[in-house]
Design an enzyme around this catalytic site. Structure first.
Site, PDB file in Angstrom:
ATOM      1  N   ALA A  94       3.846 -11.050   6.567  1.00 41.96           N
ATOM      2  CA  ALA A  94       3.510  -9.767   5.944  1.00 41.96           C
ATOM      3  C   ALA A  94       3.090  -8.778   7.015  1.00 41.96           C
ATOM      4  O   ALA A  94       2.569  -9.164   8.061  1.00 41.96           O
ATOM      5  CB  ALA A  94       2.388  -9.944   4.918  1.00 41.96           C
ATOM      6  N   ASP A  95       3.343  -7.517   6.732  1.00 40.42           N
ATOM      7  CA  ASP A  95       2.873  -6.477   7.640  1.00 40.42           C
ATOM      8  C   ASP A  95       2.738  -5.180   6.874  1.00 40.42           C
ATOM      9  O   ASP A  95       3.236  -5.052   5.749  1.00 40.42           O
ATOM     10  CB  ASP A  95       3.814  -6.294   8.828  1.00 40.42           C
ATOM     11  CG  ASP A  95       3.051  -5.785  10.048  1.00 40.42           C
ATOM     12  OD1 ASP A  95       2.672  -4.597  10.053  1.00 40.42           O
ATOM     13  OD2 ASP A  95       2.818  -6.566  10.977  1.00 40.42           O
ATOM     14  N   GLN A  96       2.057  -4.242   7.508  1.00 39.20           N
ATOM     15  CA  GLN A  96       1.806  -2.947   6.883  1.00 39.20           C
ATOM     16  C   GLN A  96       1.954  -1.844   7.920  1.00 39.20           C
ATOM     17  O   GLN A  96       1.541  -2.012   9.068  1.00 39.20           O
ATOM     18  CB  GLN A  96       0.389  -2.933   6.311  1.00 39.20           C
ATOM     19  CG  GLN A  96       0.037  -1.675   5.540  1.00 39.20           C
ATOM     20  CD  GLN A  96      -1.373  -1.772   4.988  1.00 39.20           C
ATOM     21  OE1 GLN A  96      -2.325  -1.898   5.748  1.00 39.20           O
ATOM     22  NE2 GLN A  96      -1.499  -1.719   3.684  1.00 39.20           N
TER      23      GLN A  96
END
Length: 197
Positions: A73-75
């Site tokens: 996951a990343d943002q």
């Protein structure tokens, strides 16, 4: 099937744990700055960058653990076409919050699940946040109260804490703001039998 979280994020781990998901953590140690710079040089969008970073993390761990289902996951935060990273120090955190004050920005949160060294599912969601116009005195108090915890938060705020007071409006899923499109991720994990349906 074992679920591995390819992230060192305490917030993402807490979200999964609170939802009752059993998982283990396998931090991928990816040079995010280099990946992001290469993608920006290619003209990729912030949405694409979040997706590519999530996939890169999941793939790295999946290649080491081919029998596991791996969640990366990343943002990415973008305001007026400028990408913001986690601040390196409190002066940078102050500068980020000032740059966002009185403006609307987007957070793109991406999740990618890999198995056997290949992606099997992905999702990117967007939240739009409008930061209110607050006084410099409020900002100084906020920074003093939150302290170095802000150095782990892109934009210099944590919506789950005092950072909620920085905003007039949030459009989008709360989990997206926290860095993981949780509901969509849980739906796929139920399909795969990782969570009870």
């Amino acid at each position: 099937m074992t679920l591995l979280l390819a992230s060192g994020s305490a917030t993402r781990a807490a979200l999964l744990a609170a939802a009752g998901v059993e998982f283990e953590i396998a931090v991928p140690h990816v040079d995010e700055a280099a990946v992001k710079a290469a993608l920006l040089a290619e003209g990729r969008t912030p949405r694409d960058i979040a997706d590519a970073l999530a996939e890169t993390k999941a793939l790295k761990v999946s290649r080491r653990h081919p029998g596991a289902l791996v969640l990366g996951a990343d943002q990415v935060l973008v305001a007026d076409g400028v990408l913001h990273d986690k601040p390196g120090d409190m002066a940078a955190a102050r500068a980020q919050v000032l740059a966002l004050r009185g403006r609307t920005h987007s957070l793109f949160s991406a999740a990618c699940l890999c198995e056997g060294g290949a992606p099997v599912w992905r999702h990117v969601s967007e939240a739009r946040l409008t930061m209110r116009r607050f006084s410099d005195a409020f900002l100084d108090t906020y920074l003093g109260q939150e302290g170095e915890s802000l150095l782990h938060a892109v934009g210099g705020y944590r919506l789950e804490g005092r950072g909620a007071q920085l905003f007039d409006r949030v459009e989008g899923d709360h989990f997206t703001v926290l860095g993981l499109p949780l509901l969509e991720t849980l739906a796929f994990l139920r399909i795969r039998g990782v969570c009870l349906a």
